[in-house]
Motif scaffolding. Sequence first.
Motif, PDB file in Angstrom:
ATOM      1  N   ASP A  79       0.809  -1.224   0.000  1.00  0.00           N
ATOM      2  CA  ASP A  79       0.000   0.000   0.000  1.00  0.00           C
ATOM      3  C   ASP A  79       0.842   1.273   0.000  1.00  0.00           C
ATOM      4  O   ASP A  79       0.524   2.230   0.707  1.00  0.00           O
ATOM      5  CB  ASP A  79      -0.965   0.000   1.195  1.00  0.00           C
ATOM      6  N   LYS A  81       2.560   4.632  -1.881  1.00  0.00           N
ATOM      7  CA  LYS A  81       2.394   5.569  -2.981  1.00  0.00           C
ATOM      8  C   LYS A  81       3.793   6.026  -3.363  1.00  0.00           C
ATOM      9  O   LYS A  81       4.613   6.308  -2.488  1.00  0.00           O
ATOM     10  CB  LYS A  81       1.555   6.770  -2.562  1.00  0.00           C
ATOM     11  N   GLU A  83       5.963   8.666  -5.838  1.00  0.00           N
ATOM     12  CA  GLU A  83       6.054   9.778  -6.782  1.00  0.00           C
ATOM     13  C   GLU A  83       7.484   9.805  -7.284  1.00  0.00           C
ATOM     14  O   GLU A  83       8.421   9.622  -6.504  1.00  0.00           O
ATOM     15  CB  GLU A  83       5.687  11.098  -6.100  1.00  0.00           C
ATOM     16  N   ASN A  94       2.544   3.865 -11.974  1.00  0.00           N
ATOM     17  CA  ASN A  94       1.415   2.959 -11.752  1.00  0.00           C
ATOM     18  C   ASN A  94       1.831   1.839 -10.823  1.00  0.00           C
ATOM     19  O   ASN A  94       2.867   1.213 -11.023  1.00  0.00           O
ATOM     20  CB  ASN A  94       0.953   2.341 -13.082  1.00  0.00           C
ATOM     21  N   ASN A  95       0.980   1.578  -9.810  1.00  0.00           N
ATOM     22  CA  ASN A  95       1.211   0.462  -8.897  1.00  0.00           C
ATOM     23  C   ASN A  95       0.680  -0.790  -9.580  1.00  0.00           C
ATOM     24  O   ASN A  95      -0.495  -0.857  -9.928  1.00  0.00           O
ATOM     25  CB  ASN A  95       0.487   0.727  -7.577  1.00  0.00           C
ATOM     26  N   PHE A 101       6.065  -1.265  -9.223  1.00  0.00           N
ATOM     27  CA  PHE A 101       5.532  -0.107  -9.924  1.00  0.00           C
ATOM     28  C   PHE A 101       6.091  -0.078 -11.341  1.00  0.00           C
ATOM     29  O   PHE A 101       7.105  -0.703 -11.635  1.00  0.00           O
ATOM     30  CB  PHE A 101       5.925   1.186  -9.193  1.00  0.00           C
ATOM     31  N   SER A 126       7.046   8.243   5.557  1.00  0.00           N
ATOM     32  CA  SER A 126       7.375   8.821   4.251  1.00  0.00           C
ATOM     33  C   SER A 126       8.890   8.956   4.165  1.00  0.00           C
ATOM     34  O   SER A 126       9.578   9.043   5.186  1.00  0.00           O
ATOM     35  CB  SER A 126       6.689  10.171   4.049  1.00  0.00           C
TER      36      SER A 126
END
Length: 179
Positions: A79, A81, A83, A94-95, A101, A126
């Motif tokens: 899960d 994200k 960038e 894109n995951n 990715f 993060s």
Amino acid sequence: MNKNTMTQLLGGLLLLGATILPAHAGDGHDHGEAPATPAGVASPRFSATSETYELVGILNERKLSLYLDHTADNSPVKDAKLELEVGGKAVAVNNIGEGEFEATLATEPQPGELPITATIVAGNDSDLLAANLDIHSEAHADKNAGALPWKPIAAGAALLLALGAALRIKRNRVVGGAA
């Protein structure tokens, strides 16, 4: 010169030719330890590591495959994200699976170093990772790669021709002597 002497002379020349043929060995054949050779051309790649995450990217033309793992146990980051900036330009990511990715660059990068910056957000954690993607142009193939060793082939062909001539002379002598 009679046929018997001619056959002996030709046979001697064949024997001499067979013993003085130059040995042909390609580059690096010095009977020492053979160096390891790569199985193929490796795709350009980068890796960026922090205390929390490790990101590995592999470039194939314009497609960038990315793998995000936890540094501590090398397990995929779930899960997350991601960038990405490549060469200072934002690139859509894109995951495609746990810790996997994919990104497609607008153009195929030119040879050189390309700065990569990745921002990772997973749950409350993060991180910012940076690396350089080192892209090399493919090495020029050796001009002689795959070339036939023409000198030994020519010498072998000459020996076969001489052997054929010697056999023909011998056969003519046997046939001529029997007639």
